[in-house]
Scaffold this motif. Structure first.
Motif, PDB file in Angstrom:
ATOM      1  N   MET A  71       0.855  -1.206   0.000  1.00 40.61           N
ATOM      2  CA  MET A  71       0.000   0.000   0.000  1.00 40.61           C
ATOM      3  C   MET A  71       0.883   1.245   0.000  1.00 40.61           C
ATOM      4  O   MET A  71       1.784   1.369   0.840  1.00 40.61           O
ATOM      5  CB  MET A  71      -0.886  -0.022   1.248  1.00 40.61           C
ATOM      6  N   PHE A  84      -6.791   5.667   3.377  1.00 37.35           N
ATOM      7  CA  PHE A  84      -7.373   4.627   4.230  1.00 37.35           C
ATOM      8  C   PHE A  84      -7.621   5.165   5.637  1.00 37.35           C
ATOM      9  O   PHE A  84      -8.669   4.906   6.231  1.00 37.35           O
ATOM     10  CB  PHE A  84      -6.441   3.417   4.271  1.00 37.35           C
ATOM     11  N   PHE A 125     -14.191   5.078   1.655  1.00 40.26           N
ATOM     12  CA  PHE A 125     -14.117   3.749   1.051  1.00 40.26           C
ATOM     13  C   PHE A 125     -14.503   3.796  -0.428  1.00 40.26           C
ATOM     14  O   PHE A 125     -15.450   3.135  -0.860  1.00 40.26           O
ATOM     15  CB  PHE A 125     -15.016   2.775   1.808  1.00 40.26           C
ATOM     16  N   GLY A 126     -13.786   4.609  -1.173  1.00 38.29           N
ATOM     17  CA  GLY A 126     -14.020   4.678  -2.606  1.00 38.29           C
ATOM     18  C   GLY A 126     -15.428   5.125  -2.972  1.00 38.29           C
ATOM     19  O   GLY A 126     -15.971   4.689  -3.976  1.00 38.29           O
ATOM     20  N   THR A 137     -18.215   4.489  -1.405  1.00 41.42           N
ATOM     21  CA  THR A 137     -19.325   3.599  -1.069  1.00 41.42           C
ATOM     22  C   THR A 137     -19.987   3.987   0.251  1.00 41.42           C
ATOM     23  O   THR A 137     -21.027   3.439   0.607  1.00 41.42           O
ATOM     24  CB  THR A 137     -18.853   2.142  -0.943  1.00 41.42           C
ATOM     25  N   PHE A 138     -19.386   4.884   0.984  1.00 46.90           N
ATOM     26  CA  PHE A 138     -19.837   5.196   2.342  1.00 46.90           C
ATOM     27  C   PHE A 138     -19.889   6.707   2.443  1.00 46.90           C
ATOM     28  O   PHE A 138     -18.932   7.388   2.080  1.00 46.90           O
ATOM     29  CB  PHE A 138     -18.809   4.615   3.321  1.00 46.90           C
ATOM     30  N   THR A 165     -25.197   1.734   9.285  1.00 49.38           N
ATOM     31  CA  THR A 165     -24.607   1.446   7.981  1.00 49.38           C
ATOM     32  C   THR A 165     -25.584   1.765   6.859  1.00 49.38           C
ATOM     33  O   THR A 165     -25.209   2.344   5.839  1.00 49.38           O
ATOM     34  CB  THR A 165     -24.206  -0.030   7.901  1.00 49.38           C
ATOM     35  N   ASP A 208     -23.930   3.009  -1.737  1.00 42.24           N
ATOM     36  CA  ASP A 208     -23.622   1.953  -2.689  1.00 42.24           C
ATOM     37  C   ASP A 208     -24.626   0.841  -2.434  1.00 42.24           C
ATOM     38  O   ASP A 208     -25.015   0.586  -1.295  1.00 42.24           O
ATOM     39  CB  ASP A 208     -22.197   1.459  -2.414  1.00 42.24           C
ATOM     40  N   ILE A 255     -24.330  -2.331  -2.517  1.00 41.25           N
ATOM     41  CA  ILE A 255     -23.830  -3.446  -1.707  1.00 41.25           C
ATOM     42  C   ILE A 255     -23.873  -3.078  -0.229  1.00 41.25           C
ATOM     43  O   ILE A 255     -24.327  -3.857   0.618  1.00 41.25           O
ATOM     44  CB  ILE A 255     -22.394  -3.813  -2.136  1.00 41.25           C
ATOM     45  N   VAL A 256     -23.423  -1.856   0.087  1.00 40.16           N
ATOM     46  CA  VAL A 256     -23.438  -1.412   1.480  1.00 40.16           C
ATOM     47  C   VAL A 256     -24.869  -1.362   1.985  1.00 40.16           C
ATOM     48  O   VAL A 256     -25.174  -1.784   3.111  1.00 40.16           O
ATOM     49  CB  VAL A 256     -22.768  -0.029   1.609  1.00 40.16           C
ATOM     50  N   VAL A 301     -26.018  -4.979   2.740  1.00 39.95           N
ATOM     51  CA  VAL A 301     -25.395  -5.600   3.917  1.00 39.95           C
ATOM     52  C   VAL A 301     -25.917  -4.950   5.202  1.00 39.95           C
ATOM     53  O   VAL A 301     -26.245  -5.632   6.177  1.00 39.95           O
ATOM     54  CB  VAL A 301     -23.859  -5.499   3.822  1.00 39.95           C
ATOM     55  N   THR A 337     -23.027   0.105 -12.539  1.00 40.48           N
ATOM     56  CA  THR A 337     -22.336   0.422 -11.298  1.00 40.48           C
ATOM     57  C   THR A 337     -23.281   0.234 -10.126  1.00 40.48           C
ATOM     58  O   THR A 337     -24.496   0.326 -10.275  1.00 40.48           O
ATOM     59  CB  THR A 337     -21.802   1.865 -11.299  1.00 40.48           C
ATOM     60  N   THR A 338     -22.702  -0.043  -8.958  1.00 40.07           N
ATOM     61  CA  THR A 338     -23.535  -0.127  -7.762  1.00 40.07           C
ATOM     62  C   THR A 338     -23.461   1.168  -6.965  1.00 40.07           C
ATOM     63  O   THR A 338     -24.159   1.322  -5.980  1.00 40.07           O
ATOM     64  CB  THR A 338     -23.061  -1.280  -6.852  1.00 40.07           C
ATOM     65  N   GLY A 373     -22.738   7.029  -9.250  1.00 33.16           N
ATOM     66  CA  GLY A 373     -22.637   6.516 -10.622  1.00 33.16           C
ATOM     67  C   GLY A 373     -24.008   6.267 -11.226  1.00 33.16           C
ATOM     68  O   GLY A 373     -24.265   6.609 -12.384  1.00 33.16           O
ATOM     69  N   VAL A 408     -19.006   4.313 -16.279  1.00 32.56           N
ATOM     70  CA  VAL A 408     -18.989   4.504 -14.833  1.00 32.56           C
ATOM     71  C   VAL A 408     -18.691   3.226 -14.068  1.00 32.56           C
ATOM     72  O   VAL A 408     -18.864   3.187 -12.866  1.00 32.56           O
ATOM     73  CB  VAL A 408     -20.327   5.072 -14.336  1.00 32.56           C
ATOM     74  N   ALA A 426     -17.561   0.679 -11.681  1.00 26.87           N
ATOM     75  CA  ALA A 426     -16.920   1.050 -10.420  1.00 26.87           C
ATOM     76  C   ALA A 426     -15.481   0.562 -10.373  1.00 26.87           C
ATOM     77  O   ALA A 426     -14.590   1.273  -9.954  1.00 26.87           O
ATOM     78  CB  ALA A 426     -17.711   0.478  -9.257  1.00 26.87           C
ATOM     79  N   THR A 445      -9.769  -2.705   0.584  1.00 21.11           N
ATOM     80  CA  THR A 445      -9.698  -1.238   0.666  1.00 21.11           C
ATOM     81  C   THR A 445     -11.108  -0.663   0.531  1.00 21.11           C
ATOM     82  O   THR A 445     -11.723  -0.294   1.515  1.00 21.11           O
ATOM     83  CB  THR A 445      -8.793  -0.671  -0.441  1.00 21.11           C
ATOM     84  N   THR A 446     -11.618  -0.648  -0.709  1.00 21.36           N
ATOM     85  CA  THR A 446     -12.915  -0.022  -0.935  1.00 21.36           C
ATOM     86  C   THR A 446     -14.026  -0.738  -0.177  1.00 21.36           C
ATOM     87  O   THR A 446     -14.910  -0.107   0.387  1.00 21.36           O
ATOM     88  CB  THR A 446     -13.248  -0.047  -2.436  1.00 21.36           C
ATOM     89  N   HIS A 481     -15.167  -2.343   4.708  1.00 24.56           N
ATOM     90  CA  HIS A 481     -16.193  -2.255   5.758  1.00 24.56           C
ATOM     91  C   HIS A 481     -17.361  -3.182   5.448  1.00 24.56           C
ATOM     92  O   HIS A 481     -17.972  -3.733   6.355  1.00 24.56           O
ATOM     93  CB  HIS A 481     -16.638  -0.820   5.989  1.00 24.56           C
ATOM     94  N   VAL A 482     -17.659  -3.385   4.158  1.00 27.23           N
ATOM     95  CA  VAL A 482     -18.714  -4.341   3.819  1.00 27.23           C
ATOM     96  C   VAL A 482     -18.272  -5.750   4.194  1.00 27.23           C
ATOM     97  O   VAL A 482     -19.044  -6.553   4.719  1.00 27.23           O
ATOM     98  CB  VAL A 482     -19.038  -4.275   2.309  1.00 27.23           C
ATOM     99  N   GLU A 527     -18.564  -6.088   7.819  1.00 29.94           N
ATOM    100  CA  GLU A 527     -19.967  -6.098   8.223  1.00 29.94           C
ATOM    101  C   GLU A 527     -20.627  -7.425   7.877  1.00 29.94           C
ATOM    102  O   GLU A 527     -21.489  -7.915   8.602  1.00 29.94           O
ATOM    103  CB  GLU A 527     -20.706  -4.951   7.550  1.00 29.94           C
TER     104      GLU A 527
END
Lengths: 485, 202
Positions: A1, A9, A70-71, A73-74, A125, A131, A133-134, A137, A190-191, A195, B122, B124, B143-144, B147-148, B151
Motif C-alpha cells: 500500500m 485509508f 471507502f471509494g 461507497t460510504f 450502515t 452503494d 452493496i453497502v 449488507v 455500477t452499484t 454513478g 462509470v 466502479a 480497501t474499498t 467495511h462491507v 460487516e
C-alpha cells in the motif's frame, strides 16, 4: 500500500469511527456477557447504553460537512448524522425499556442488548450507504437481528410466530430488493449511488432500470411497512415483546425511512417522474388503510401497528413533494413520531396485571380514576398522535402538508387531512375508554424510575416542542439541504 | 492455443459426464463423489477462462465445505435415496419442458441484450492492467469494500447469536461429563462390600 493509499485509508477509517466503535463495543460486551452470564445482563444493558451514547458523541464530533469514504461507497453528511442520532436515541430507549420488562417476563438474557446494539450497527450502515452493496449488507444486519429479537420470548407462541412471520416476509422483501438492485446494476453498470445518478441523468431510465427501481422501492416499502407491503406489521407488533415493538416502531422505522430518502433523492433523483407515482400511491394507501383498519382493533399493540402504518403514509407525503422542504418535513415528522410512539409504548409497558402483560384497550378503562397522571400523559400522547395543535404531532403533519402544498400536491394534503380525521376516531376512543368507562381492575405497579423519566421526557417534548421548535427545525433543514447538493 | 482447446473439451466432457452420473448413480455416496469431480472440472474451466480466484473459491467453498456437508448428511441420515429416485423417470418430460422454456427465455434475453449507453463509462472497478485477478479482487476487497467485508462478518455473528438465543436451553438434570469428578472418585465412593446370605437377595 502506497503512502497516498495509506492516508486515504486513514481518512476512511476516521469517517466510519462511529460504526467501528459500535461493532467493537458490541463484540466486547458480548464477550463480557458470555463470561459473566445472565445474572449480569443488567450491567451489559447499561454498558450498551453507555456505548450507544458514546457513539452518538462520536457521530456529533467526527467529520464536517460531506465526507465520502471507502471509494465513495460510504457517505457521512449532515443528513446521515441527523438520522443516526435519531436512530441511536430510539435504540437507547429500547434498551432502557427492556430492563424491567425482561425481568418481569423472566426473559433476562444478556443477548438482548447485544442484539439491539448489532441491529443499530446495521441501521447506521444503512443510513451511511452510498452503494447498493453497502445498502444491502446494512439492511440484512439490521433485519437479521430484528428477526431474532421479535421471537426473543421463544416460549411464547405468539412471539415465535411473530419472528417466523417477520423472517419469511423479510426474506421475501430482501429478495425483491436484491433482484431490483441487480437489475439496477445490470442496466447502469455500477452499484455506486453517484454513478447510478450519473447514468440516469445522462441516458434516462431504460425499461430494465425502471423495473429495478420498482423492485428496490418495493423492498424498502416493506421495511417501512407502507401499504400494500404492511401485512406483517400488526402480527409482528402484537407478538413481539413490548420493548422490541417499540424498537421496531422507533429506531427501525427511522432507519428505513432515512435509507428510503437517501435512495430516492440520491441515485434515483433524476428518475423522479418514475418514482413519484409509486411513492404517492404508497402514501395514499398507507394513510387511508392505517386510519380505516385501526378502527376495529381491540389490542393496543395492533392498534399502534396500524397507527405506525398511517404515520409512515403521512411522512411519505414529504417524499412525494420532492423538495428540500419536503425532506425537512419528513425528518421533523420522524423525530416527533419517535417521541410520541416511545411515550405510548411506555404506557403500554405499564399495563400489567397478575404478573402478565395485558394488551386490550378495555384494560385501560377508567384509568383516569385509578392512575390520573398516566391517564393524562397518555391522553396528551393520543392528542398528539391525532395532530391537535399545539402539540408536537400537529407540527409534524404541518411541515409535510405544507411541503406538499408548496409543490402543488393539493390532493395529497387533502387526503392526508381526511385520513387524520378518520384516524382521530380510534385515538379518541382510547381517551374515552380511559376517562369515561367504568374502572377495570388496577394495574399491579407503576413504571420504574428509568421508564417514568423516559415517559416524562417524551411527554415534555410533545408538549413543549411548540415553545422551542427552532433547534430541531434548523437541524432538519441542514440535514435536508445536504441531500440536495 | 490447441492445448487450451483440448483441455477445454476434456474438462467439459468430464464435467458433463460427472454431472449426469450425479443424478443417475444408484449409490448416494457415489453421487456426492461425482459431484466433487464435477466441481473440480468446473474449477478447471474457470482457470482456462483466466478466473483463477473463482476457481480456487469453487474448490475451497463447494468441495471443501458444501460437498463434505452433503457427504455427512448422506452418510448420517437414514434416507432411502433409491426409494426417492424410483419415480424420478416419470418427471423427465416435465423437466425437459421446464428446461426448454428456460432455454427459450435465455435465447430471448440474449437476443435483445442492451446496456444503457452511459453505463460503460462509470464501471466502479474496471480490471486493472498487469495484475492477476486474485490480486485485483484482494485490492478492492480490503480497501474499498473492507467495511462491507467486516460487516458481512457481523451478519454471521448475528446469525450465530440468533441460533443460540433461539435454541439453546440449559436444562436442569442433564448428566454431563465431568472428568475431574470421575477421576477424583475413590474406591470407597464407588464400591461397597456386602455380605450376601444364602437364600436371600440384597
Amino acid at each position: 500500500m502506497s503512502a497516498v493509499d495509506m492516508i486515504q485509508f486513514n481518512a476512511d477509517v476516521m469517517a466510519s469511527t462511529p460504526e467501528i466503535a459500535l461493532g467493537c463495543g458490541a463484540m466486547a460486551l458480548l464477550l463480557g456477557g458470555v463470561f459473566a452470564g445472565d445474572k449480569w445482563s443488567g450491567l451489559v444493558t447499561w454498558g450498551c447504553v453507555a456505548l450507544l451514547c458514546g457513539v452518538a458523541a462520536l457521530v456529533l464530533t467526527t467529520g464536517e460537512g460531506r465526507v465520502l469514504a471507502f471509494g465513495g461507497t460510504f457517505i457521512v453528511d449532515p443528513f446521515a448524522r441527523f438520522a443516526k442520532l435519531v436512530v441511536l436515541a430510539g435504540s437507547v430507549n429500547a434498551m432502557l425499556m427492556s430492563l424491567d420488562y425482561l425481568r418481569d417476563e423472566k426473559l433476562t438474557r444478556f443477548e438482548y442488548p447485544v442484539l439491539v446494539t448489532l441491529a443499530t450497527l446495521g441501521m447506521l450502515t444503512m443510513i451511511s450507504a452510498n452503494d447498493l452493496i453497502v445498502l444491502y449488507v446494512g439492511l440484512e444486519l439490521q433485519s437479521l437481528a430484528l428477526y431474532v429479537l421479535a421471537s426473543f420470548a421463544r416460549d411464547n407462541a405468539r412471539s415465535s410466530e411473530a419472528g417466523l412471520k417477520y423472517f419469511v416476509l423479510g426474506a421475501l422483501s430482501s429478495g425483491m430488493l436484491l433482484y431490483g438492485a441487480s437489475l439496477v446494476y445490470g442496466f447502469s453498470g455500477t452499484t455506486n449511488f453517484a454513478g447510478i445518478a450519473q447514468v440516469i441523468t445522462q441516458s434516462g431510465v431504460p425499461l430494465g432500470l425502471m423495473i429495478g427501481i420498482v423492485f428496490v422501492l418495493a423492498g424498502l416499502a416493506f421495511k417501512v411497512s407502507a401499504v400494500p407491503f404492511h401485512m406483517w406489521t400488526p402480527d409482528v407488533y402484537e407478538g413481539s415483546p413490548t420493548p422490541v415493538t417499540a424498537f421496531f416502531a422507533a429506531a427501525a422505522k427511522v432507519a428505513a425511512m432515512a435509507l428510503f430518502l437517501r435512495v430516492v433523492f440520491g441515485p434515483f433523483a433524476a428518475a423522479e417522474k418514475e418514482w413519484f407515482q409509486i411513492v404517492t400511491f404508497l402514501s395514499i394507501a398507507s394513510m387511508l388503510w392505517g386510519a380505516l383498519a385501526a378502527i376495529g382493533q381491540t389490542n393496543i399493540k395492533r392498534l399502534m401497528a396500524y397507527s405506525s402504518i398511517g404515520h409512515m403514509g403521512y411522512a411519505l407525503i414529504g417524499f412525494a413533494a420532492g423538495t428540500q422542504s419536503g425532506v425537512q418535513g419528513v425528518l421533523i415528522y420522524l423525530v416527533i413520531y419517535l417521541a410520541m410512539t416511545v411515550g405510548t409504548f411506555l404506557c403500554i409497558l405499564m399495563m400489567r396485571r397478575d404478573g402478565k402483560a395485558v394488551e386490550d384497550i378495555a384494560d385501560l378503562s377508567g384509568l383516569s380514576r385509578r392512575d390520573p397522571t398516566t391517564a393524562y400523559l397518555l391522553a396528551i400522547l393520543m392528542f398528539s398522535l391525532i395532530g391537535i395543535p399545539p402539540l408536537a404531532g400537529f407540527w409534524g403533519k404541518w411541515f409535510v402538508f405544507l411541503a406538499a402544498i408548496q409543490s402543488g400536491l393539493y390532493f395529497l394534503a387533502v387526503i392526508g387531512f381526511v385520513a387524520s380525521v378518520v384516524g382521530a376516531f380510534y385515538y379518541l376512543r382510547i381517551i374515552k375508554v380511559m376517562f369515561f368507562d367504568e374502572p377495570a381492575l388496577p394495574f399491579e405497579k407503576s413504571l420504574g424510575n428509568v421508564n417514568s423519566a423516559l415517559l416524562a421526557a417524551s411527554c415534555a417534548f410533545v408538549v413543549f416542542f411548540v415553545v422551542m421548535p427552532a433547534p430541531l427545525i434548523e437541524a432538519a433543514s441542514a440535514a435536508a439541504k445536504s441531500l440536495f447538493p | 492455443m490447441l492445448l487450451a482447446t483440448i483441455a477445454f473439451y476434456l474438462f467439459s466432457t468430464v464435467l458433463i459426464a460427472a454431472a449426469l452420473l450425479v443424478v443417475s448413480a444408484r449409490n448416494p455416496v457415489h453421487s456426492v463423489l461425482f459431484l466433487i469431480l464435477a466441481f473440480f472440472n468446473a474449477a478447471a474451466l474457470f482457470v482456462l477462462l483466466g478466473a483463477e480466484f473463482l476457481a480456487m473459491v469453487l474448490i475451497v467453498v463447494y468441495v471443501g465445505a458444501v460437498a463434505v456437508l452433503f457427504l455427512f448428511v448422506v452418510m448420517m441420515l437414514d434416507i432411502d435415496f433409491a426409494e426417492l429416485r424410483r419415480d424420478a423417470l416419470s418427471y423427465v418430460p416435465i423437466g425437459l419442458a421446464v428446461g426448454a422454456v428456460l432455454l427459450g427465455e435465455l435465447v430471448l434475453v440474449g437476443g435483445s441484450w442492451a446496456i444503457a449507453p452511459g453505463a460503460t463509462g462509470v464501471a466502479a472497478n474496471p480490471t486493472p492492467a498487469g495484475v492477476t485477478n486474485t490480486e485485483a479482487l484482494g485490492r478492492i476487497l480490503y480497501t474499498t469494500y473492507v467495511h462491507v467485508f467486516q460487516e458481512a462478518g457481523m451478519v454471521l455473528l448475528v446469525a450465530m447469536i440468533g441460533a443460540i438465543v433461539l435454541t439453546l436451553r440449559h436444562r436442569a438434570g442433564v448428566k454431563r461429563q465431568n472428568a475431574a469428578a470421575q477421576i477424583g472418585r475413590t474406591r470407597k465412593q464407588a464400591v461397597e462390600l456386602r455380605k450376601v446370605r444364602p437364600g436371600e437377595g440384597l
